[in-house]
Design a protein around this motif. Structure first.
Motif, mmCIF file in Angstrom:
data_model
loop_
_atom_site.group_PDB
_atom_site.id
_atom_site.type_symbol
_atom_site.label_atom_id
_atom_site.label_comp_id
_atom_site.label_asym_id
_atom_site.label_seq_id
_atom_site.Cartn_x
_atom_site.Cartn_y
_atom_site.Cartn_z
ATOM 1 N N GLU A 25 12.128 4.504 9.994
ATOM 2 C CA GLU A 25 12.143 5.277 11.242
ATOM 3 C C GLU A 25 11.546 4.470 12.388
ATOM 4 O O GLU A 25 12.056 4.490 13.498
ATOM 5 C CB GLU A 25 11.364 6.579 11.065
ATOM 6 N N LYS A 26 10.467 3.748 12.086
ATOM 7 C CA LYS A 26 9.794 2.970 13.129
ATOM 8 C C LYS A 26 10.601 1.750 13.556
ATOM 9 O O LYS A 26 10.560 1.354 14.717
ATOM 10 C CB LYS A 26 8.411 2.545 12.651
ATOM 11 N N THR A 27 11.305 1.134 12.621
ATOM 12 C CA THR A 27 12.059 -0.086 12.939
ATOM 13 C C THR A 27 13.516 0.186 13.310
ATOM 14 O O THR A 27 14.191 -0.707 13.803
ATOM 15 C CB THR A 27 12.044 -1.068 11.746
ATOM 16 N N SER A 28 13.991 1.389 13.056
ATOM 17 C CA SER A 28 15.396 1.748 13.302
ATOM 18 C C SER A 28 16.349 0.826 12.536
ATOM 19 O O SER A 28 17.427 0.496 13.017
ATOM 20 C CB SER A 28 15.717 1.701 14.792
ATOM 21 N N ARG A 29 15.922 0.391 11.378
ATOM 22 C CA ARG A 29 16.752 -0.453 10.519
ATOM 23 C C ARG A 29 16.627 0.032 9.098
ATOM 24 O O ARG A 29 15.619 0.607 8.707
ATOM 25 C CB ARG A 29 16.279 -1.906 10.581
ATOM 26 N N GLN A 30 17.655 -0.237 8.325
ATOM 27 C CA GLN A 30 17.581 0.055 6.895
ATOM 28 C C GLN A 30 16.796 -1.077 6.245
ATOM 29 O O GLN A 30 17.050 -2.250 6.504
ATOM 30 C CB GLN A 30 18.979 0.124 6.287
ATOM 31 N N LEU A 31 15.814 -0.725 5.423
ATOM 32 C CA LEU A 31 14.980 -1.723 4.767
ATOM 33 C C LEU A 31 15.308 -1.823 3.281
ATOM 34 O O LEU A 31 15.509 -0.808 2.616
ATOM 35 C CB LEU A 31 13.494 -1.379 4.915
ATOM 36 N N ILE A 32 15.334 -3.037 2.800
ATOM 37 C CA ILE A 32 15.433 -3.299 1.367
ATOM 38 C C ILE A 32 14.171 -4.068 1.020
ATOM 39 O O ILE A 32 13.996 -5.219 1.445
ATOM 40 C CB ILE A 32 16.700 -4.102 1.018
ATOM 41 N N LEU A 33 13.279 -3.403 0.298
ATOM 42 C CA LEU A 33 11.970 -3.981 0.021
ATOM 43 C C LEU A 33 11.784 -4.311 -1.447
ATOM 44 O O LEU A 33 12.175 -3.537 -2.317
ATOM 45 C CB LEU A 33 10.858 -3.005 0.449
ATOM 46 N N ASP A 34 11.165 -5.442 -1.690
ATOM 47 C CA ASP A 34 10.668 -5.780 -3.016
ATOM 48 C C ASP A 34 9.204 -5.360 -3.031
ATOM 49 O O ASP A 34 8.495 -5.534 -2.036
ATOM 50 C CB ASP A 34 10.768 -7.288 -3.280
ATOM 51 N N TYR A 35 8.762 -4.811 -4.144
ATOM 52 C CA TYR A 35 7.386 -4.336 -4.237
ATOM 53 C C TYR A 35 6.616 -5.237 -5.188
ATOM 54 O O TYR A 35 7.128 -5.646 -6.221
ATOM 55 C CB TYR A 35 7.349 -2.886 -4.735
ATOM 56 N N ALA A 36 5.374 -5.536 -4.803
ATOM 57 C CA ALA A 36 4.520 -6.371 -5.637
ATOM 58 C C ALA A 36 3.100 -5.824 -5.585
ATOM 59 O O ALA A 36 2.732 -5.106 -4.649
ATOM 60 C CB ALA A 36 4.544 -7.812 -5.158
ATOM 61 N N VAL A 37 2.319 -6.161 -6.592
ATOM 62 C CA VAL A 37 0.927 -5.738 -6.672
ATOM 63 C C VAL A 37 0.049 -6.981 -6.671
ATOM 64 O O VAL A 37 0.301 -7.932 -7.417
ATOM 65 C CB VAL A 37 0.676 -4.905 -7.950
ATOM 66 N N ASP A 38 -0.969 -6.966 -5.807
ATOM 67 C CA ASP A 38 -1.949 -8.049 -5.745
ATOM 68 C C ASP A 38 -3.329 -7.414 -5.596
ATOM 69 O O ASP A 38 -3.715 -7.019 -4.495
ATOM 70 C CB ASP A 38 -1.659 -8.976 -4.571
ATOM 71 N N PRO A 39 -4.083 -7.297 -6.689
ATOM 72 C CA PRO A 39 -5.393 -6.645 -6.623
ATOM 73 C C PRO A 39 -6.374 -7.359 -5.699
ATOM 74 O O PRO A 39 -7.351 -6.760 -5.265
ATOM 75 C CB PRO A 39 -5.895 -6.667 -8.068
ATOM 76 N N GLN A 40 -6.126 -8.605 -5.367
ATOM 77 C CA GLN A 40 -7.044 -9.356 -4.513
ATOM 78 C C GLN A 40 -7.066 -8.862 -3.071
ATOM 79 O O GLN A 40 -7.983 -9.196 -2.327
ATOM 80 C CB GLN A 40 -6.713 -10.844 -4.552
ATOM 81 N N PRO A 48 6.775 5.742 -7.303
ATOM 82 C CA PRO A 48 8.057 5.600 -6.599
ATOM 83 C C PRO A 48 8.197 6.536 -5.395
ATOM 84 O O PRO A 48 8.790 6.159 -4.384
ATOM 85 C CB PRO A 48 9.098 5.926 -7.671
ATOM 86 N N GLU A 49 7.628 7.742 -5.482
ATOM 87 C CA GLU A 49 7.720 8.688 -4.359
ATOM 88 C C GLU A 49 6.960 8.151 -3.149
ATOM 89 O O GLU A 49 7.421 8.274 -2.015
ATOM 90 C CB GLU A 49 7.156 10.064 -4.731
ATOM 91 N N ILE A 50 5.798 7.566 -3.393
ATOM 92 C CA ILE A 50 4.996 7.030 -2.292
ATOM 93 C C ILE A 50 5.689 5.803 -1.697
ATOM 94 O O ILE A 50 5.715 5.627 -0.473
ATOM 95 C CB ILE A 50 3.562 6.696 -2.770
ATOM 96 N N GLN A 51 6.273 4.966 -2.548
ATOM 97 C CA GLN A 51 7.032 3.817 -2.056
ATOM 98 C C GLN A 51 8.164 4.294 -1.151
ATOM 99 O O GLN A 51 8.388 3.732 -0.078
ATOM 100 C CB GLN A 51 7.609 3.006 -3.222
ATOM 101 N N ALA A 52 8.868 5.331 -1.587
ATOM 102 C CA ALA A 52 9.985 5.863 -0.803
ATOM 103 C C ALA A 52 9.500 6.431 0.527
ATOM 104 O O ALA A 52 10.139 6.228 1.565
ATOM 105 C CB ALA A 52 10.737 6.925 -1.598
ATOM 106 N N GLN A 53 8.364 7.132 0.516
ATOM 107 C CA GLN A 53 7.813 7.692 1.754
ATOM 108 C C GLN A 53 7.441 6.580 2.734
ATOM 109 O O GLN A 53 7.758 6.668 3.930
ATOM 110 C CB GLN A 53 6.587 8.549 1.461
#
Length: 178
Positions: A130-145, A118-123
């Protein structure tokens, strides 16, 4: 069709202030959630056999449970009069997009090869904000491929910084003999 109704409701809310905009969005979300719980209601709204008065009675019963703003009640009655209640989910989705844009929010999805702490996701999220100057709401997913790196999808934009994409690009370069 749905976009036109969503824009009209959004314009009315905009004239009344941000609090009303948010309230209308929450009311629409509650209404669509109730419809999603009972798919047969959507079929009633789309079926021309049912009269407008019957559709209004059904929508009023749903609205009485979520206690919406009077504007939403009037809006639903307008949709019933115009035989457009079947578009409620699309109207709500587009209204949410308009509201996010107005509030400077971007929604997206981040796909990584491994589950991130979670700390890395937050970072990562803070860096992207900061780069987009927008607040982001992200869904996280894992795809080993994807092997490594990440894929970021925000709106209609895709940033593919995965190891798989880099390997494919390298293979194409080698094929061309560059």
């Amino acid at each position: 069709m749905a976009r036109r109704y969503a824009r009209a409701l959004f314009s009315l809310g905009l004239a009344q202030g941000d609090a009303k905009l948010v309230a209308y969005g929450e009311n629409l979300s509650g209404l669509v959630e109730a419809l999603n719980e009972s798919p047969q209601l959507d079929r009633i709204f789309r079926n021309p056999v049912f009269k407008v008065a019957e559709k209004k009675a059904v929508v009023d019963a749903i609205l009485s449970k979520i206690k919406p703003q009077q504007m939403i009640v009037n809006f639903c009655h307008l949709l019933a009069d115009n035989n457009r209640l079947g578009f409620l989910a699309d109207i709500q989705a587009y209204y949410a997009e308009l509201l996010d844009e107005h509030q400077g929010i971007a929604r997206g999805k981040m796909i990584t090869a491994i589950d991130l702490e979670p700390e890395i996701q937050a970072q990562l999220k803070n860096s992207l904000e900061e780069k987009t100057s927008r607040q982001l709401i992200l869904d996280y997913a894992v795809d080993p491929q994807i092997l490594g790196g990440l894929i970021l999808k925000i709106g209609d934009r895709v940033l593919d910084a995965s190891l798989r994409a880099q390997l494919v690009a390298m293979r194409e370069t080698i094929k061309r003999g560059e």
